[in-house]
Design a protein around this motif. Structure first.
Motif, PDB file in Angstrom:
ATOM      1  N   ASP A 250      56.091 -68.300 165.707  1.00  0.00           N
ATOM      2  CA  ASP A 250      56.586 -69.109 166.824  1.00  0.00           C
ATOM      3  C   ASP A 250      57.189 -70.453 166.431  1.00  0.00           C
ATOM      4  N   GLN A 251      56.819 -70.963 165.233  1.00  0.00           N
ATOM      5  CA  GLN A 251      57.255 -72.305 164.849  1.00  0.00           C
ATOM      6  C   GLN A 251      57.775 -72.354 163.419  1.00  0.00           C
ATOM      7  N   ARG A 252      58.421 -71.292 162.994  1.00  0.00           N
ATOM      8  CA  ARG A 252      58.854 -71.186 161.601  1.00  0.00           C
ATOM      9  C   ARG A 252      59.777 -72.340 161.191  1.00  0.00           C
ATOM     10  N   ARG A 253      60.752 -72.676 162.036  1.00  0.00           N
ATOM     11  CA  ARG A 253      61.697 -73.735 161.672  1.00  0.00           C
ATOM     12  C   ARG A 253      60.977 -75.070 161.484  1.00  0.00           C
ATOM     13  N   LEU A 254      60.068 -75.396 162.401  1.00  0.00           N
ATOM     14  CA  LEU A 254      59.319 -76.647 162.287  1.00  0.00           C
ATOM     15  C   LEU A 254      58.446 -76.626 161.043  1.00  0.00           C
ATOM     16  N   LEU A 255      57.819 -75.493 160.782  1.00  0.00           N
ATOM     17  CA  LEU A 255      56.960 -75.371 159.606  1.00  0.00           C
ATOM     18  C   LEU A 255      57.762 -75.600 158.329  1.00  0.00           C
ATOM     19  N   GLN A 256      58.948 -75.003 158.241  1.00  0.00           N
ATOM     20  CA  GLN A 256      59.769 -75.178 157.051  1.00  0.00           C
ATOM     21  C   GLN A 256      60.266 -76.612 156.921  1.00  0.00           C
ATOM     22  N   LYS A 257      60.619 -77.238 158.050  1.00  0.00           N
ATOM     23  CA  LYS A 257      61.063 -78.634 158.006  1.00  0.00           C
ATOM     24  C   LYS A 257      59.950 -79.538 157.487  1.00  0.00           C
ATOM     25  N   GLU A 258      58.734 -79.345 158.010  1.00  0.00           N
ATOM     26  CA  GLU A 258      57.616 -80.168 157.557  1.00  0.00           C
ATOM     27  C   GLU A 258      57.247 -79.867 156.112  1.00  0.00           C
ATOM     28  N   ALA A 259      57.410 -78.608 155.700  1.00  0.00           N
ATOM     29  CA  ALA A 259      57.124 -78.254 154.306  1.00  0.00           C
ATOM     30  C   ALA A 259      58.056 -78.993 153.362  1.00  0.00           C
TER      31      ALA A 259
ATOM     32  N   PRO B 276      55.278 -78.852 145.075  1.00  0.00           N
ATOM     33  CA  PRO B 276      54.321 -79.462 145.998  1.00  0.00           C
ATOM     34  C   PRO B 276      53.575 -78.384 146.790  1.00  0.00           C
ATOM     35  N   GLU B 277      52.346 -78.674 147.150  1.00  0.00           N
ATOM     36  CA  GLU B 277      51.559 -77.696 147.898  1.00  0.00           C
ATOM     37  C   GLU B 277      52.253 -77.288 149.186  1.00  0.00           C
ATOM     38  N   SER B 278      52.926 -78.236 149.828  1.00  0.00           N
ATOM     39  CA  SER B 278      53.555 -77.919 151.115  1.00  0.00           C
ATOM     40  C   SER B 278      54.618 -76.837 150.987  1.00  0.00           C
ATOM     41  N   THR B 279      55.381 -76.834 149.875  1.00  0.00           N
ATOM     42  CA  THR B 279      56.454 -75.848 149.760  1.00  0.00           C
ATOM     43  C   THR B 279      55.949 -74.462 149.380  1.00  0.00           C
ATOM     44  N   THR B 280      54.681 -74.340 148.989  1.00  0.00           N
ATOM     45  CA  THR B 280      54.148 -72.989 148.778  1.00  0.00           C
ATOM     46  C   THR B 280      54.138 -72.207 150.083  1.00  0.00           C
ATOM     47  N   SER B 281      54.274 -72.907 151.217  1.00  0.00           N
ATOM     48  CA  SER B 281      54.296 -72.228 152.513  1.00  0.00           C
ATOM     49  C   SER B 281      55.520 -71.331 152.674  1.00  0.00           C
ATOM     50  N   PHE B 282      56.536 -71.502 151.809  1.00  0.00           N
ATOM     51  CA  PHE B 282      57.684 -70.603 151.860  1.00  0.00           C
ATOM     52  C   PHE B 282      57.306 -69.205 151.354  1.00  0.00           C
ATOM     53  N   ARG B 283      56.172 -69.072 150.705  1.00  0.00           N
ATOM     54  CA  ARG B 283      55.650 -67.742 150.357  1.00  0.00           C
ATOM     55  C   ARG B 283      54.647 -67.389 151.452  1.00  0.00           C
ATOM     56  N   GLU B 284      55.122 -66.749 152.463  1.00  0.00           N
ATOM     57  CA  GLU B 284      54.382 -66.548 153.712  1.00  0.00           C
ATOM     58  C   GLU B 284      53.036 -65.875 153.506  1.00  0.00           C
TER      59      GLU B 284
END
Length: 305
Positions: free
Chosen positions: A33-42, A271-279
């Protein structure tokens, strides 16, 4: 075809037959539901949503640490990973390095770099190629049926396997005359072939399904390139697949290190935040061991294209 690493063909016998990875419903909702926001914050490295997702992963891994069969499985797989990565023939291809990552400006992302081979054209759409490959002749009718029942005109949809209204595993995605489409559909075809024959979502089933998917992806594209491509394309495809394996093994090691609260035991490449791109790290904590074992199973006893 390369010889298989039979040492990891069978899942750990100590894994309970009904064991499953429970998944993280909060993370699933965030990605849905919030993929774009999640990627922006990552990318920014801060934000309420990304911080919530990161906390959720840490909590989920802490819970998994208390699961004896998973600890045994992860530790056993970790020993095998270390053995494979210690082989001289893999010294330059399996340890993940920053140069093997895709960069957004100067920010490294958990996506294999140098994926030009995926954009190479093929002579026909992937489904047409796969239906006629000699390597699948013993399952021709089944393959043709799965491809016919799949939805392969889903523009903008990453290739994935889902159940249709009748509960049959099918492929979703956008077919095209490219290596990218051929690889993606070959991978998901592996999932479909296994899951139609043995329905279920147990950990043992996921081992076998992911292993077949990884092996078909590599072998079927390699077979096509040997017939229709150039020696250079064959080498590029082999190198790209080893970069995929390098990612699988690194993120397995990272997930294990976080589960045991030993983050310094694995090189920090992003950075830990960008590991979120590996869903999968977030929606299905613990699953990286499945990817690692899939890579181990298809790595030949000796490296080389």
């Amino acid at each position: 075809m390369s010889p298989r690493n039979t040492a990891v063909d069978a899942p750990d016998a100590r894994v309970p037959a009904d064991a499953v990875f429970p998944g993280d419903a909060t993370a699933v909702a965030a990605y849905r539901d919030q993929r774009r926001l999640l990627q922006k914050e990552a990318v920014l490295g801060r934000g309420e949503l990304i911080e919530s997702v990161l906390r959720g992963r840490r909590a989920a891994l802490a819970g998994l640490r208390a699961t004896p069969w998973l600890r045994r499985l992860i530790d056993s797989t970790h020993r095998q990973v270390r053995q494979v990565m210690a082989r001289p023939e893999y010294a330059d291809v399996l340890p993940l390095r920053r140069s093997m990552l895709t960069f957004l400006a100067e920010l490294p992302l958990p996506i294999p770099a140098d994926s030009v081979i995926l954009r190479h054209p093929t002579h026909a759409p992937a489904a047409e190629i796969l239906a006629g490959l000699p390597e699948l002749r013993h399952r021709r009718a089944e393959v043709t049926r799965i491809l016919a029942e799949s939805s392969l005109q889903e523009a903008g949809t990453p290739f994935r396997t889902v159940d249709d209204e009748s509960g049959r595993a099918i492929v979703l995605g956008q077919d095209a005359p490219t290596i990218d489409a051929l690889a993606g559909i070959a991978h998901e075809l592996g999932h479909c072939l296994y899951e139609r024959a043995r329905p279920g979502r147990s950990v043992r089933s996921q081992f076998a399904s992911e292993r077949l998917a990884h092996c078909l992806e590599e072998r079927l594209v390699a077979a096509y390139l040997r017939e229709r491509g150039s020696p250079e394309e064959c080498r590029d495809w082999w190198s790209y697949q080893r970069r995929v394996d390098a990612h699988n093994l690194y993120f397995f090691r990272l997930e294990r290190a976080l589960m045991y609260e030993q983050p310094d035991s694995v090189p920090e490449l992003m950075p830990e935040s960008t590991t979120s791109f590996r869903e999968s790290l977030f929606i299905l904590p613990g699953y990286q061991v499945v990817y690692a074992r899939a890579s181990l199973a298809r790595l030949p006893a000796h490296g080389g294209a």
